[in-house]
Design a protein around this motif. Sequence first.
Motif, PDB file in Angstrom:
ATOM      1  N   LYS A  93       0.867  -1.180  -0.065  1.00 14.82           N
ATOM      2  CA  LYS A  93      -0.101   0.055   0.166  1.00 14.82           C
ATOM      3  C   LYS A  93       1.014   1.163  -0.017  1.00 14.82           C
ATOM      4  O   LYS A  93       1.858   1.356   0.546  1.00 14.82           O
ATOM      5  N   VAL A  94       0.345   2.192  -0.811  1.00 15.38           N
ATOM      6  CA  VAL A  94       1.093   3.406  -1.050  1.00 15.38           C
ATOM      7  C   VAL A  94       0.191   4.514  -0.838  1.00 15.38           C
ATOM      8  O   VAL A  94      -0.996   4.491  -1.443  1.00 15.38           O
ATOM      9  N   GLY A  95       0.360   5.681  -0.195  1.00 14.00           N
ATOM     10  CA  GLY A  95      -0.199   6.897  -0.123  1.00 14.00           C
ATOM     11  C   GLY A  95       0.547   7.952  -0.534  1.00 14.00           C
ATOM     12  O   GLY A  95       1.842   7.968  -0.665  1.00 14.00           O
ATOM     13  N   ALA A  96      -0.226   9.052  -1.041  1.00 14.36           N
ATOM     14  CA  ALA A  96       0.444  10.431  -1.613  1.00 14.36           C
ATOM     15  C   ALA A  96      -0.529  11.584  -1.232  1.00 14.36           C
ATOM     16  O   ALA A  96      -1.604  11.498  -1.044  1.00 14.36           O
TER      17      ALA A  96
ATOM     18  N   SER B  20       4.884   4.867   2.224  1.00  6.70           N
ATOM     19  CA  SER B  20       4.454   3.401   2.515  1.00  6.70           C
ATOM     20  C   SER B  20       4.739   2.761   3.868  1.00  6.70           C
ATOM     21  O   SER B  20       5.646   3.606   4.580  1.00  6.70           O
ATOM     22  N   ASN B  21       4.588   1.652   4.005  1.00  9.09           N
ATOM     23  CA  ASN B  21       5.206   1.071   5.549  1.00  9.09           C
ATOM     24  C   ASN B  21       6.035  -0.004   5.074  1.00  9.09           C
ATOM     25  O   ASN B  21       6.548  -0.736   6.056  1.00  9.09           O
ATOM     26  N   GLY B  22       6.747  -0.023   4.038  1.00  4.17           N
ATOM     27  CA  GLY B  22       7.649  -0.938   3.771  1.00  4.17           C
ATOM     28  C   GLY B  22       9.133  -0.726   4.450  1.00  4.17           C
ATOM     29  O   GLY B  22       9.188   0.365   5.130  1.00  4.17           O
ATOM     30  N   GLU B  23       9.877  -1.545   4.503  1.00  2.00           N
ATOM     31  CA  GLU B  23      11.099  -1.428   5.079  1.00  2.00           C
ATOM     32  C   GLU B  23      11.840  -0.445   4.578  1.00  2.00           C
ATOM     33  O   GLU B  23      12.945   0.512   5.404  1.00  2.00           O
ATOM     34  N   LYS B  24      11.968  -0.404   3.188  1.00  3.33           N
ATOM     35  CA  LYS B  24      12.617   0.772   2.332  1.00  3.33           C
ATOM     36  C   LYS B  24      11.822   1.809   2.051  1.00  3.33           C
ATOM     37  O   LYS B  24      10.611   1.728   2.003  1.00  3.33           O
ATOM     38  N   LEU B  25      12.538   3.051   1.804  1.00  4.54           N
ATOM     39  CA  LEU B  25      11.724   4.158   1.349  1.00  4.54           C
ATOM     40  C   LEU B  25      11.086   3.822   0.159  1.00  4.54           C
ATOM     41  O   LEU B  25      11.739   3.233  -0.810  1.00  4.54           O
TER      42      LEU B  25
ATOM     43  N   ASP C 213       9.613  20.191  -3.695  1.00  6.73           N
ATOM     44  CA  ASP C 213       9.992  18.799  -2.574  1.00  6.73           C
ATOM     45  C   ASP C 213       9.070  17.535  -2.934  1.00  6.73           C
ATOM     46  O   ASP C 213       7.964  17.620  -3.036  1.00  6.73           O
ATOM     47  N   ILE C 214       9.851  16.666  -3.138  1.00  6.26           N
ATOM     48  CA  ILE C 214       9.365  15.462  -3.099  1.00  6.26           C
ATOM     49  C   ILE C 214       9.723  14.674  -1.713  1.00  6.26           C
ATOM     50  O   ILE C 214      10.812  14.212  -1.561  1.00  6.26           O
ATOM     51  N   ILE C 215       8.651  14.298  -0.962  1.00  4.54           N
ATOM     52  CA  ILE C 215       9.260  13.629   0.457  1.00  4.54           C
ATOM     53  C   ILE C 215       8.623  12.308   0.474  1.00  4.54           C
ATOM     54  O   ILE C 215       7.460  12.016   0.196  1.00  4.54           O
ATOM     55  N   LEU C 216       9.514  11.495   0.672  1.00  5.99           N
ATOM     56  CA  LEU C 216       9.543  10.061   0.803  1.00  5.99           C
ATOM     57  C   LEU C 216       9.656   9.515   2.259  1.00  5.99           C
ATOM     58  O   LEU C 216      10.583   9.865   2.902  1.00  5.99           O
ATOM     59  N   SER C 217       8.659   8.617   2.669  1.00  2.00           N
ATOM     60  CA  SER C 217       8.761   8.186   4.029  1.00  2.00           C
ATOM     61  C   SER C 217       8.277   6.986   4.286  1.00  2.00           C
ATOM     62  O   SER C 217       7.078   6.546   3.317  1.00  2.00           O
ATOM     63  N   ASN C 218       8.604   6.330   5.209  1.00  2.00           N
ATOM     64  CA  ASN C 218       8.053   5.099   5.582  1.00  2.00           C
ATOM     65  C   ASN C 218       7.789   4.972   6.945  1.00  2.00           C
ATOM     66  O   ASN C 218       7.390   3.918   7.602  1.00  2.00           O
ATOM     67  N   GLY C 219       7.645   6.152   7.463  1.00  2.00           N
ATOM     68  CA  GLY C 219       7.379   6.229   9.101  1.00  2.00           C
ATOM     69  C   GLY C 219       8.582   6.148   9.936  1.00  2.00           C
ATOM     70  O   GLY C 219       8.269   6.964  11.086  1.00  2.00           O
ATOM     71  N   GLU C 220       9.536   5.898   9.543  1.00  2.00           N
ATOM     72  CA  GLU C 220      10.797   5.512  10.361  1.00  2.00           C
ATOM     73  C   GLU C 220      12.093   6.491   9.755  1.00  2.00           C
ATOM     74  O   GLU C 220      12.535   7.212  10.408  1.00  2.00           O
ATOM     75  N   LYS C 221      11.975   6.330   8.325  1.00  2.00           N
ATOM     76  CA  LYS C 221      12.948   7.320   7.796  1.00  2.00           C
ATOM     77  C   LYS C 221      12.326   8.205   6.632  1.00  2.00           C
ATOM     78  O   LYS C 221      11.196   7.647   6.215  1.00  2.00           O
ATOM     79  N   THR C 222      12.825   9.333   6.615  1.00  2.00           N
ATOM     80  CA  THR C 222      12.237  10.386   5.411  1.00  2.00           C
ATOM     81  C   THR C 222      13.377  11.002   4.807  1.00  2.00           C
ATOM     82  O   THR C 222      14.369  11.223   5.208  1.00  2.00           O
TER      83      THR C 222
END
Length: 128
Positions: A22-25, A76-81, A101-110
């Motif tokens: 699952k991916v959100g934007a 997304s909630n994947g391990e990698k961004l 700005d294009i902001i990429l995040s998995n909740g742990e890393k941004t």
Amino acid sequence: MKIVDKAFEAMQNAYAPYSKYKVGACVETIDGKYFLGANIENASYGLTNCAERSAIFAAYSNGYRKKHIKAIAIVSNGEKLVTPCGACRQVLSELIEKDVDIILSNGEKTLITNIEDLMPLAFGADNL
């Protein structure tokens, strides 16, 4: 960041029965509006629409254009961004300004990047 939080909210609306990824934007405009998108899969994978294209198309469908886009978050909630696929990079290269700005995040890393870093030497209207 509010834009990232909204992208994670959008991710909950993803339809991903095949990949389970699952991916959100979320697109933020310069006047403070937000447009959400989620990935929507199809058994015919080529007809799948990615979250970031869903969000940017929603902004454009509401009359906004590249000069109005402040930022886009893709999560997304994947391990990698999560990063935009090639098709999304091509679309973004035409529909947002180079310094957005294009902001990429998995909740742990941004990571905050831009389309020039993600797609150098992009083919666009200037090539025609």
